[in-house]
Motif scaffolding. Structure first.
Motif, PDB file in Angstrom:
ATOM      1  N   CYS A   1       0.826  -1.218   0.000  1.00 28.15           N
ATOM      2  CA  CYS A   1       0.000   0.000   0.000  1.00 28.15           C
ATOM      3  C   CYS A   1       0.853   1.258   0.000  1.00 28.15           C
ATOM      4  CB  CYS A   1      -0.908   0.024   1.234  1.00 28.15           C
ATOM      5  SG  CYS A   1      -2.223  -1.198   1.208  1.00 28.15           S
ATOM      6  N   GLY A   2       2.080   1.158   0.435  1.00 23.54           N
ATOM      7  CA  GLY A   2       2.920   2.344   0.523  1.00 23.54           C
ATOM      8  C   GLY A   2       2.339   3.327   1.516  1.00 23.54           C
ATOM      9  N   LYS A   3       2.173   4.568   1.102  1.00 20.27           N
ATOM     10  CA  LYS A   3       1.641   5.609   1.988  1.00 20.27           C
ATOM     11  C   LYS A   3       0.136   5.830   1.807  1.00 20.27           C
ATOM     12  CE  LYS A   3       5.894   8.000   2.846  1.00 20.27           C
ATOM     13  NZ  LYS A   3       6.102   7.588   4.209  1.00 20.27           N
ATOM     14  N   ASP A   4      -0.516   4.930   1.096  1.00 19.25           N
ATOM     15  CA  ASP A   4      -1.954   5.036   0.831  1.00 19.25           C
ATOM     16  C   ASP A   4      -2.746   4.463   2.008  1.00 19.25           C
ATOM     17  OD1 ASP A   4      -4.558   4.952  -0.074  1.00 19.25           O
ATOM     18  OD2 ASP A   4      -4.083   3.927  -1.958  1.00 19.25           O
ATOM     19  N   ASN A   5      -3.165   5.346   2.927  1.00 19.55           N
ATOM     20  CA  ASN A   5      -3.877   4.883   4.115  1.00 19.55           C
ATOM     21  C   ASN A   5      -5.215   4.237   3.784  1.00 19.55           C
ATOM     22  OD1 ASN A   5      -1.791   5.650   5.737  1.00 19.55           O
ATOM     23  ND2 ASN A   5      -2.793   7.448   6.573  1.00 19.55           N
ATOM     24  N   SER A   6      -5.853   4.660   2.702  1.00 20.13           N
ATOM     25  CA  SER A   6      -7.121   4.029   2.312  1.00 20.13           C
ATOM     26  C   SER A   6      -6.881   2.563   1.944  1.00 20.13           C
ATOM     27  CB  SER A   6      -7.749   4.771   1.139  1.00 20.13           C
ATOM     28  OG  SER A   6      -8.147   6.058   1.537  1.00 20.13           O
ATOM     29  N   CYS A   7      -5.773   2.292   1.311  1.00 16.34           N
ATOM     30  CA  CYS A   7      -5.411   0.920   0.960  1.00 16.34           C
ATOM     31  C   CYS A   7      -5.200   0.090   2.228  1.00 16.34           C
ATOM     32  CB  CYS A   7      -4.151   0.933   0.096  1.00 16.34           C
ATOM     33  SG  CYS A   7      -3.498  -0.697  -0.324  1.00 16.34           S
ATOM     34  N   VAL A   8      -4.490   0.653   3.211  1.00 13.09           N
ATOM     35  CA  VAL A   8      -4.245  -0.060   4.471  1.00 13.09           C
ATOM     36  C   VAL A   8      -5.573  -0.360   5.163  1.00 13.09           C
ATOM     37  CG1 VAL A   8      -3.166   0.073   6.755  1.00 13.09           C
ATOM     38  CG2 VAL A   8      -1.948   0.956   4.744  1.00 13.09           C
ATOM     39  N   VAL A   9      -6.496   0.593   5.143  1.00 14.09           N
ATOM     40  CA  VAL A   9      -7.816   0.391   5.758  1.00 14.09           C
ATOM     41  C   VAL A   9      -8.542  -0.761   5.068  1.00 14.09           C
ATOM     42  CG1 VAL A   9     -10.094   1.461   6.055  1.00 14.09           C
ATOM     43  CG2 VAL A   9      -8.027   2.722   6.656  1.00 14.09           C
ATOM     44  N   LYS A  10      -8.424  -0.863   3.748  1.00 13.57           N
ATOM     45  CA  LYS A  10      -9.060  -1.959   3.005  1.00 13.57           C
ATOM     46  C   LYS A  10      -8.430  -3.301   3.358  1.00 13.57           C
ATOM     47  CE  LYS A  10     -10.461   0.976  -0.815  1.00 13.57           C
ATOM     48  NZ  LYS A  10     -10.172   1.407  -2.178  1.00 13.57           N
ATOM     49  N   VAL A  11      -7.112  -3.330   3.492  1.00  9.02           N
ATOM     50  CA  VAL A  11      -6.427  -4.567   3.910  1.00  9.02           C
ATOM     51  C   VAL A  11      -6.934  -4.973   5.291  1.00  9.02           C
ATOM     52  CG1 VAL A  11      -4.207  -5.580   4.579  1.00  9.02           C
ATOM     53  CG2 VAL A  11      -4.355  -4.162   2.511  1.00  9.02           C
ATOM     54  N   ALA A  12      -6.996  -4.020   6.195  1.00  6.22           N
ATOM     55  CA  ALA A  12      -7.471  -4.303   7.552  1.00  6.22           C
ATOM     56  C   ALA A  12      -8.893  -4.860   7.527  1.00  6.22           C
ATOM     57  CB  ALA A  12      -7.413  -3.039   8.401  1.00  6.22           C
ATOM     58  N   ALA A  13      -9.753  -4.272   6.704  1.00  2.00           N
ATOM     59  CA  ALA A  13     -11.142  -4.727   6.613  1.00  2.00           C
ATOM     60  C   ALA A  13     -11.210  -6.170   6.140  1.00  2.00           C
ATOM     61  CB  ALA A  13     -11.937  -3.815   5.689  1.00  2.00           C
ATOM     62  N   ARG A  14     -10.344  -6.531   5.197  1.00  2.00           N
ATOM     63  CA  ARG A  14     -10.317  -7.922   4.720  1.00  2.00           C
ATOM     64  C   ARG A  14      -9.934  -8.890   5.831  1.00  2.00           C
ATOM     65  NH1 ARG A  14      -7.909  -5.717   0.000  1.00  2.00           N
ATOM     66  NH2 ARG A  14      -5.841  -6.430   0.631  1.00  2.00           N
ATOM     67  N   HIS A  15      -9.246  -8.392   6.834  1.00  2.00           N
ATOM     68  CA  HIS A  15      -8.811  -9.230   7.951  1.00  2.00           C
ATOM     69  C   HIS A  15      -9.657  -9.000   9.205  1.00  2.00           C
ATOM     70  CE1 HIS A  15      -5.337 -10.908   5.889  1.00  2.00           C
ATOM     71  NE2 HIS A  15      -5.216  -9.723   5.322  1.00  2.00           N
ATOM     72  N   GLY A  16     -10.815  -8.340   9.036  1.00  2.27           N
ATOM     73  CA  GLY A  16     -11.775  -8.213  10.127  1.00  2.27           C
ATOM     74  C   GLY A  16     -11.585  -7.029  11.058  1.00  2.27           C
ATOM     75  N   HIS A  17     -10.826  -6.023  10.628  1.00  4.88           N
ATOM     76  CA  HIS A  17     -10.582  -4.848  11.465  1.00  4.88           C
ATOM     77  C   HIS A  17     -11.154  -3.617  10.773  1.00  4.88           C
ATOM     78  CE1 HIS A  17      -7.873  -7.185  14.004  1.00  4.88           C
ATOM     79  NE2 HIS A  17      -7.489  -7.742  12.875  1.00  4.88           N
ATOM     80  N   LYS A  18     -11.821  -2.765  11.558  1.00  2.00           N
ATOM     81  CA  LYS A  18     -12.462  -1.595  10.972  1.00  2.00           C
ATOM     82  C   LYS A  18     -11.974  -0.324  11.667  1.00  2.00           C
ATOM     83  CE  LYS A  18     -16.912   0.365   9.800  1.00  2.00           C
ATOM     84  NZ  LYS A  18     -18.350   0.203   9.822  1.00  2.00           N
ATOM     85  N   PHE A  19     -11.391   0.574  10.860  1.00  2.00           N
ATOM     86  CA  PHE A  19     -10.990   1.894  11.333  1.00  2.00           C
ATOM     87  C   PHE A  19     -10.870   2.790  10.109  1.00  2.00           C
ATOM     88  CE2 PHE A  19      -7.305  -0.903  11.062  1.00  2.00           C
ATOM     89  CZ  PHE A  19      -6.462  -0.226  10.183  1.00  2.00           C
ATOM     90  N   SER A  20     -10.789   4.083  10.346  1.00  2.00           N
ATOM     91  CA  SER A  20     -10.783   5.045   9.243  1.00  2.00           C
ATOM     92  C   SER A  20      -9.354   5.427   8.853  1.00  2.00           C
ATOM     93  CB  SER A  20     -11.534   6.305   9.653  1.00  2.00           C
ATOM     94  OG  SER A  20     -10.801   6.997  10.643  1.00  2.00           O
ATOM     95  N   PRO A  21      -9.185   5.937   7.638  1.00  2.00           N
ATOM     96  CA  PRO A  21      -7.875   6.465   7.249  1.00  2.00           C
ATOM     97  C   PRO A  21      -7.411   7.583   8.200  1.00  2.00           C
ATOM     98  CG  PRO A  21      -9.230   6.191   5.298  1.00  2.00           C
ATOM     99  CD  PRO A  21     -10.122   5.953   6.497  1.00  2.00           C
ATOM    100  N   ALA A  22      -8.357   8.401   8.707  1.00  2.00           N
ATOM    101  CA  ALA A  22      -8.003   9.475   9.640  1.00  2.00           C
ATOM    102  C   ALA A  22      -7.455   8.904  10.951  1.00  2.00           C
ATOM    103  CB  ALA A  22      -9.213  10.362   9.904  1.00  2.00           C
TER     104      ALA A  22
END
Length: 57
Positions: free
Chosen positions: A26-47
């Motif tokens: 994902c590099g510095k793309d926080n939205s991408c990290v949030v999507k990865v987290a969601a795929r693994h059952g974790h929910k939080f915002s880019p902020a």
């Protein structure tokens, strides 16, 4: 709630090579990290992730 999810996810990133590789792609793309987290059952915002990064740099 989202900060607890974020802390739990970041612990998983540290201990799981596959998840760590996904996050690194994902590099510095926080939205991408949030999507990865969601795929693994974790929910939080880019902020929330941005705030966490500022506190942990």
């Amino acid at each position: 709630m989202s900060m607890k999810q974020l802390e739990t996810f970041m612990s998983r990133v540290q201990s799981n090579d596959n998840i760590r590789a996904e996050v690194q792609r994902c590099g510095k793309d926080n939205s991408c990290v949030v999507k990865v987290a969601a795929r693994h059952g974790h929910k939080f915002s880019p902020a929330s992730l941005s705030r966490w990064q500022k506190d942990h740099d």
